[in-house]
Write an enzyme that holds these catalytic residues in place. Structure first.
Site, PDB file in Angstrom:
ATOM      1  N   ASP A  10       0.974  -1.655   0.764  1.00  0.00           N
ATOM      2  CA  ASP A  10       0.055  -0.201   0.260  1.00  0.00           C
ATOM      3  C   ASP A  10       1.101   1.750  -0.050  1.00  0.00           C
ATOM      4  O   ASP A  10       2.094   1.330   0.062  1.00  0.00           O
ATOM      5  CB  ASP A  10      -1.368   0.139   1.236  1.00  0.00           C
ATOM      6  CG  ASP A  10      -1.862   0.707   1.414  1.00  0.00           C
ATOM      7  OD1 ASP A  10      -2.577   1.689   0.347  1.00  0.00           O
ATOM      8  OD2 ASP A  10      -2.054   1.729   2.104  1.00  0.00           O
ATOM      9  N   SER A  11      -0.010   2.778   0.233  1.00  0.00           N
ATOM     10  CA  SER A  11       1.693   3.943   0.031  1.00  0.00           C
ATOM     11  C   SER A  11       1.062   3.745   1.119  1.00  0.00           C
ATOM     12  O   SER A  11       2.484   4.537   1.229  1.00  0.00           O
ATOM     13  CB  SER A  11       0.268   4.955  -1.035  1.00  0.00           C
ATOM     14  OG  SER A  11      -1.066   4.916   0.222  1.00  0.00           O
ATOM     15  N   TYR A  42      -0.988   8.318  -2.719  1.00  0.00           N
ATOM     16  CA  TYR A  42      -0.754   8.060  -3.854  1.00  0.00           C
ATOM     17  C   TYR A  42      -2.041   7.634  -5.221  1.00  0.00           C
ATOM     18  O   TYR A  42      -1.837   8.962  -6.120  1.00  0.00           O
ATOM     19  CB  TYR A  42      -0.665   6.062  -4.156  1.00  0.00           C
ATOM     20  CG  TYR A  42       0.210   5.986  -3.871  1.00  0.00           C
ATOM     21  CD1 TYR A  42       1.858   6.598  -3.530  1.00  0.00           C
ATOM     22  CD2 TYR A  42       0.593   4.618  -4.579  1.00  0.00           C
ATOM     23  CE1 TYR A  42       2.315   5.754  -3.601  1.00  0.00           C
ATOM     24  CE2 TYR A  42       1.232   3.370  -4.081  1.00  0.00           C
ATOM     25  CZ  TYR A  42       2.855   4.502  -3.731  1.00  0.00           C
ATOM     26  OH  TYR A  42       3.667   2.820  -3.766  1.00  0.00           O
ATOM     27  N   GLY A  43      -2.890   8.479  -3.835  1.00  0.00           N
ATOM     28  CA  GLY A  43      -4.466   9.643  -4.608  1.00  0.00           C
ATOM     29  C   GLY A  43      -4.586  10.471  -5.189  1.00  0.00           C
ATOM     30  O   GLY A  43      -4.911  10.849  -6.439  1.00  0.00           O
ATOM     31  N   CYS A  73      -5.067  -1.479  -2.087  1.00  0.00           N
ATOM     32  CA  CYS A  73      -4.557  -0.319  -2.112  1.00  0.00           C
ATOM     33  C   CYS A  73      -5.380   0.201  -3.080  1.00  0.00           C
ATOM     34  O   CYS A  73      -5.420   0.177  -4.519  1.00  0.00           O
ATOM     35  CB  CYS A  73      -3.278   0.532  -2.623  1.00  0.00           C
ATOM     36  SG  CYS A  73      -3.103   2.134  -3.040  1.00  0.00           S
ATOM     37  N   THR A  75      -5.846   3.377  -5.081  1.00  0.00           N
ATOM     38  CA  THR A  75      -5.685   3.745  -6.321  1.00  0.00           C
ATOM     39  C   THR A  75      -5.036   2.733  -6.724  1.00  0.00           C
ATOM     40  O   THR A  75      -5.397   3.199  -8.073  1.00  0.00           O
ATOM     41  CB  THR A  75      -4.680   5.117  -5.443  1.00  0.00           C
ATOM     42  OG1 THR A  75      -5.682   6.052  -3.865  1.00  0.00           O
ATOM     43  CG2 THR A  75      -4.335   6.540  -6.755  1.00  0.00           C
ATOM     44  N   GLU A 152      -2.404   8.301   8.420  1.00  0.00           N
ATOM     45  CA  GLU A 152      -0.775   8.478   7.958  1.00  0.00           C
ATOM     46  C   GLU A 152      -0.252   9.331  10.222  1.00  0.00           C
ATOM     47  O   GLU A 152       0.778   8.816  10.777  1.00  0.00           O
ATOM     48  CB  GLU A 152      -0.279   9.021   7.464  1.00  0.00           C
ATOM     49  CG  GLU A 152      -0.867   7.761   6.254  1.00  0.00           C
ATOM     50  CD  GLU A 152       0.321   6.825   5.785  1.00  0.00           C
ATOM     51  OE1 GLU A 152       1.607   7.138   6.837  1.00  0.00           O
ATOM     52  OE2 GLU A 152      -0.483   5.704   5.363  1.00  0.00           O
ATOM     53  N   CYS A 186     -10.277   2.395   0.522  1.00  0.00           N
ATOM     54  CA  CYS A 186      -9.311   3.457   0.001  1.00  0.00           C
ATOM     55  C   CYS A 186      -9.067   2.242   1.659  1.00  0.00           C
ATOM     56  O   CYS A 186      -9.312   2.887   2.593  1.00  0.00           O
ATOM     57  CB  CYS A 186      -8.496   4.938   0.277  1.00  0.00           C
ATOM     58  SG  CYS A 186      -7.158   4.825   0.735  1.00  0.00           S
ATOM     59  N   THR A 187      -7.870   1.584   1.856  1.00  0.00           N
ATOM     60  CA  THR A 187      -7.559   0.773   2.518  1.00  0.00           C
ATOM     61  C   THR A 187      -7.082   1.669   3.979  1.00  0.00           C
ATOM     62  O   THR A 187      -7.696   0.464   4.669  1.00  0.00           O
ATOM     63  CB  THR A 187      -6.446  -0.593   2.814  1.00  0.00           C
ATOM     64  OG1 THR A 187      -5.658   0.125   1.952  1.00  0.00           O
ATOM     65  CG2 THR A 187      -7.257  -1.283   1.511  1.00  0.00           C
ATOM     66  N   HIS A 188      -7.243   2.650   3.737  1.00  0.00           N
ATOM     67  CA  HIS A 188      -7.063   3.214   4.868  1.00  0.00           C
ATOM     68  C   HIS A 188      -8.079   3.973   5.501  1.00  0.00           C
ATOM     69  O   HIS A 188      -7.975   4.575   7.108  1.00  0.00           O
ATOM     70  CB  HIS A 188      -6.056   5.115   4.581  1.00  0.00           C
ATOM     71  CG  HIS A 188      -4.762   5.392   4.365  1.00  0.00           C
ATOM     72  ND1 HIS A 188      -4.173   4.241   3.450  1.00  0.00           N
ATOM     73  CD2 HIS A 188      -3.406   5.006   5.271  1.00  0.00           C
ATOM     74  CE1 HIS A 188      -2.726   4.882   3.479  1.00  0.00           C
ATOM     75  NE2 HIS A 188      -3.374   4.963   4.320  1.00  0.00           N
TER      76      HIS A 188
END
Length: 269
Positions: A10-11, A42-43, A73, A75, A152, A186-188
């Site tokens: 992932d990012s 990344y988005g 991810c 994105t 993050e 988004c996996t976040h």
């Protein structure tokens, strides 16, 4: 049986939502995780840059002799061409299709919301996948670019005033549309599950792409005889392109364990 590890990338830390679900479903599997924290998010990048980053991430995981790669991810999953994934020497999975299928099965009123990065919403990958399953469904998308940096930096509590303000800003339109199902594209975003769920004053079913993709991985490995044959718990290794300390601080809270001993900062470009 195949005792090689599963590769997940992932990012940033968001892909750990998929790792957590994989661990619950497949406790004996070894996992190599790569988070490109030095270049997150990344988005907001161009399509060409996202593809270049994704290929570098994949090459890194292939260097660790993984048996399957998960692009945890949204994105990357919505941007990397299918031909690039099918050309790899190991199976490759994104998070779009499994989440779209789950949302279609769960939606009672056929009003599905999708939130994601700018790139994910711009590509309309979730909308296309949803209509491929249920053409009559209405899809409402909204980009939430601030959610990734919030996660993050540890701002994902439903009591966090910054996160609450962002949720109100991004989700009010979807509330007005009376969606009944929402894909956290988004996996976040599953780290914001409590916050997002609390925002809606009526029942909305939240779909976690990481969880649905983990189920797809479990099915694939089982059907193709690729499960790890060991009986002890699998080992996990974590690699990131920025500070390991910062990564572990957020990751350890979410995973409910200290991962410092298994984390390492690397350079891949």
């Amino acid at each position: 049986m195949d005792n090689r590890p599963i590769g997940v990338f992932d990012s940033g830390v968001g892909g750990l939502t998929a790792v957590k679900e994989l661990t619950a479903l497949l406790p004996h599997e070894d996992i190599v995780y790569f988070g490109d924290t030095g270049r997150v998010p990344y988005g907001s990048r161009s399509r060409e840059t996202i593809i270049r980053y994704a290929k570098q991430d994949i090459d890194f995981l292939l260097s660790h002799d993984v048996k399957l790669i998960v692009a945890a991810c949204g994105t990357v999953s919505s941007t990397l061409p299918a031909s690039a994934g099918s050309a790899l020497p190991v199976p490759y999975m994104g998070v779009i299709q499994a989440a779209a299928q789950a949302a279609c099965a769960l939606s009672q009123g056929g009003r599905i919301g999708v939130i994601g990065t700018k790139a994910t919403i711009r590509n309309n990958a979730y909308g296309k996948a949803i209509r491929g399953v249920r053409p009559e469904v209405r899809v409402f998308g909204n980009a939430c670019p601030l959610f990734v940096p919030l996660v993050e930096n540890g701002h994902f509590s439903e009591k966090d005033p910054i996160a609450r303000a962002a949720a109100e800003y991004y989700l009010t339109t979807l509330k007005r549309e009376r969606i009944d199902t929402l894909i956290l594209g988004c996996t976040h975003y599953p780290l914001l599950h409590g916050l997002i769920s609390a925002f809606f004053d009526y029942q909305v079913t939240l779909v976690d792409p990481g969880r649905e993709t983990a189920r797809a991985v479990q099915t694939y490995l089982t059907v193709h005889g690729l499960l790890n044959g060991q009986t002890q718990p699998g080992s996990h290794r974590y690699y990131m392109t920025d500070s390991a300390e910062d990564f572990c601080e957020v990751a350890s809270v979410f995973l409910s364990c200290d991962i410092h001993a298994d984390a390492q900062q690397v350079a891949i470009d």
